[in-house]
Design a protein around this motif. Structure first.
Motif, PDB file in Angstrom:
ATOM      1  N   PRO A  62       0.815  -1.225   0.000  1.00 36.29           N
ATOM      2  CA  PRO A  62       0.000   0.000   0.000  1.00 36.29           C
ATOM      3  C   PRO A  62       0.845   1.269   0.000  1.00 36.29           C
ATOM      4  N   ALA A  63       1.952   1.266   0.746  1.00 35.45           N
ATOM      5  CA  ALA A  63       2.820   2.450   0.768  1.00 35.45           C
ATOM      6  C   ALA A  63       3.466   2.675  -0.595  1.00 35.45           C
ATOM      7  N   VAL A  64       3.885   1.591  -1.246  1.00 33.38           N
ATOM      8  CA  VAL A  64       4.455   1.702  -2.592  1.00 33.38           C
ATOM      9  C   VAL A  64       3.413   2.230  -3.572  1.00 33.38           C
ATOM     10  N   ALA A  65       2.186   1.714  -3.473  1.00 32.47           N
ATOM     11  CA  ALA A  65       1.121   2.147  -4.377  1.00 32.47           C
ATOM     12  C   ALA A  65       0.838   3.637  -4.221  1.00 32.47           C
ATOM     13  N   ALA A  66       0.818   4.128  -2.982  1.00 37.64           N
ATOM     14  CA  ALA A  66       0.563   5.556  -2.753  1.00 37.64           C
ATOM     15  C   ALA A  66       1.614   6.416  -3.456  1.00 37.64           C
ATOM     16  N   LEU A  67       2.869   5.998  -3.378  1.00 37.90           N
ATOM     17  CA  LEU A  67       3.943   6.759  -4.018  1.00 37.90           C
ATOM     18  C   LEU A  67       3.876   6.672  -5.542  1.00 37.90           C
ATOM     19  N   LEU A  68       3.574   5.494  -6.061  1.00 41.82           N
ATOM     20  CA  LEU A  68       3.519   5.343  -7.516  1.00 41.82           C
ATOM     21  C   LEU A  68       2.364   6.137  -8.123  1.00 41.82           C
ATOM     22  N   VAL A  69       1.227   6.163  -7.444  1.00 43.10           N
ATOM     23  CA  VAL A  69       0.094   6.940  -7.950  1.00 43.10           C
ATOM     24  C   VAL A  69       0.460   8.419  -8.010  1.00 43.10           C
ATOM     25  N   ARG A  70       1.135   8.912  -6.979  1.00 37.54           N
ATOM     26  CA  ARG A  70       1.564  10.309  -6.989  1.00 37.54           C
ATOM     27  C   ARG A  70       2.615  10.552  -8.064  1.00 37.54           C
ATOM     28  N   ALA A  71       3.490   9.565  -8.291  1.00 32.17           N
ATOM     29  CA  ALA A  71       4.503   9.716  -9.331  1.00 32.17           C
ATOM     30  C   ALA A  71       3.858   9.852 -10.702  1.00 32.17           C
ATOM     31  N   VAL A  72       2.858   9.024 -10.988  1.00 29.91           N
ATOM     32  CA  VAL A  72       2.167   9.103 -12.283  1.00 29.91           C
ATOM     33  C   VAL A  72       1.442  10.439 -12.416  1.00 29.91           C
ATOM     34  N   GLY A  73       0.781  10.879 -11.347  1.00 31.45           N
ATOM     35  CA  GLY A  73       0.085  12.166 -11.387  1.00 31.45           C
ATOM     36  C   GLY A  73       1.028  13.320 -11.661  1.00 31.45           C
ATOM     37  N   SER A  74       2.171  13.330 -10.979  1.00 30.35           N
ATOM     38  CA  SER A  74       3.152  14.401 -11.200  1.00 30.35           C
ATOM     39  C   SER A  74       3.742  14.320 -12.601  1.00 30.35           C
TER      40      SER A  74
END
Length: 443
Positions: free
Chosen positions: A82-94
């Motif tokens: 879940p922590a990895v997913a939170a970061l990856l979603v933000r990475a794609v958004g940015s």
């Protein structure tokens, strides 16, 4: 005597703690470069300021929809994923902000950033709790917040320097944020987790009733915490408006207050957590509400005083305000974790985040709307609501805890011998039979 330095060293020495600290620092530093300028970037690519604000709000509200899913995922035994997913979603958004510099790219990017931002607190808290265990949990959570605050501050300063070269650099700041979040995700994915044991599931017929009873205290905390959550936008929205529009101070005053708040949080957070380690988290959260409410009344008084003396008073009150903020951030999540049964920790953190995230999504509209009426229309109700929240924390959760004391004493006894998070065996009683189930902390 335990100090901030030794507490940070202890976090790094926890298996996986060093990688978590590296991830948090890099992600926060790169995010801090763009965060203060994201509305300006939206205006540069064609949105109006109100449209940009509404788009970001919609993104944060959309993120709330993902929070229960994150809580369910945590309760299934996941910690890293879940922590990895939170970061990856933000990475794609940015990344979308950087590569698709138009209204559509900004809108989709804002939604993804909102989702990642909203699910990050419960997923990070669950991961840190798994790494540190109950004995070091509060200090480890505080150390993580200090690292993030330091990273955000350093990133914001670097971003300010870079933006001075021209607005076109904002796209590169968005790209840097995407890379920083992706790097953080890659590091977290390799964090070693201790063996984690979770309770065997309750019988299906009793699951709904048990879940409701187990999360009742967390629900009370979540409702009481809504006015507490206004503290961040008081600093970022209400005080700049009070100083610049109400007191006609220069822009240097709100900027200086923001920097002073950041420095005090970084310098004092771990010290305060260590010094108050023997205090019940519920008591610390109660005193946080009193300090924040008193600060709001003092801000109102400073606005009413006017001129130079009012400006100085507002600046001085930032000290008790920051202390109230530190007490709130250091006690609220540990209190939520300890108030819920171990097998419902994910849903408890999700419920808390829903309360906090909803408040953070709507409080800009509430703050600006009330300030447009008068200063008293904001500060007096906000102080009263925060006092009511503090009283609820003090009385409501205590009453419910006393009602549950026989069953909680059994749970705490089990926790003391084998904590739920961080590599221990949890025993659960179903129909008079003690059962247990061990799983490897996944993802």
């Amino acid at each position: 005597m335990t100090t901030t330095r030794t507490t940070l060293r202890e976090l790094v020495r926890i298996p996986g703690g060093g990688r978590y600290a590296l991830s948090a620092t890099v992600e926060a530093a790169t995010s801090g470069m763009l965060r203060p300028f994201i509305v300006i970037y939206a205006v540069l690519i064609g949105l109006s300021a109100p449209q940009a604000g509404m788009t970001l709000t919609v993104g944060m509200l959309a993120g709330l929809g993902a929070v229960p899913l994150a809580g369910w995922w945590i309760d299934r035994g996941a910690r890293r994923a879940p922590a990895v997913a939170a970061l990856l979603v933000r990475a794609v958004g940015s990344l979308l902000l950087a590569l698709v510099p138009g209204i559509a790219g900004f809108a989709i990017g804002a939604v993804l950033i909102g989702v990642g931002t909203q699910i990050a607190p419960p997923t990070n808290s669950a991961l840190v709790a798994a790494l540190a265990g109950p004995a070091q949990r509060a200090a480890a959570l505080a150390a993580g917040r200090s690292l993030r605050n330091a990273g955000l501050g350093a990133g914001a300063l670097l971003g300010t320097v870079l933006v001075a070269t021209g607005p076109e650099v904002l796209r590169w700041l968005a790209l840097a944020t995407a890379l920083g979040c992706a790097f953080g995700a890659a590091v977290i994915a390799r964090v070693p987790l201790p063996r984690q044991d979770v309770p065997a599931p309750a019988p299906a017929a009793a699951t709904k009733e048990a879940r409701s009873a187990g999360l009742r205290t967390v629900t009370i905390l979540a409702l009481a915490g809504i006015p507490y959550a206004f503290y961040a936008d008081v600093l970022e929205i209400a005080l700049p408006l009070l100083l610049v529009q109400g007191l006609h101070a220069s822009l240097a005053w709100p900027s200086g207050i923001f920097v002073a708040n950041t420095v005090m949080v970084i310098a004092l957070q771990l010290v305060v957590v260590v010094r108050l380690a023997k205090w019940p988290h519920r008591t610390v959260l109660f005193w946080s509400g009193l300090l924040l409410a008193a600060s709001y009344l003092a801000f109102w008084l400073g606005g009413a005083t006017g001129g130079g003396p009012g400006t100085v008073l507002v600046a001085l009150v930032i000290v008790p305000f920051t202390l109230g903020e530190i007490l709130y951030t250091s006690s609220s999540v540990p209190l939520v974790i300890e108030s819920a049964p171990p097998h419902l920790m994910g849903r408890a953190l999700a419920r808390w985040q829903l309360s906090y995230g909803l408040a953070r999504a709507v409080d800009p509209v509430i703050i600006t709307g009330l300030l447009s009426l008068s200063a008293a229309a904001l500060w007096l109700p906000l102080a009263a609501a925060t006092l009511l929240g503090a009283a609820t924390v003090r009385l409501g959760t205590r009453r419910h805890r006393l009602q549950r004391s026989p069953e909680r004493s059994m749970s705490h006894a089990a926790d003391a011998g084998s904590p739920a998070v961080g590599g221990s065996l949890i025993e659960s009683v179903h129909g008079g039979t003690v059962t247990s189930r061990s799983v490897k902390a996944g993802g």
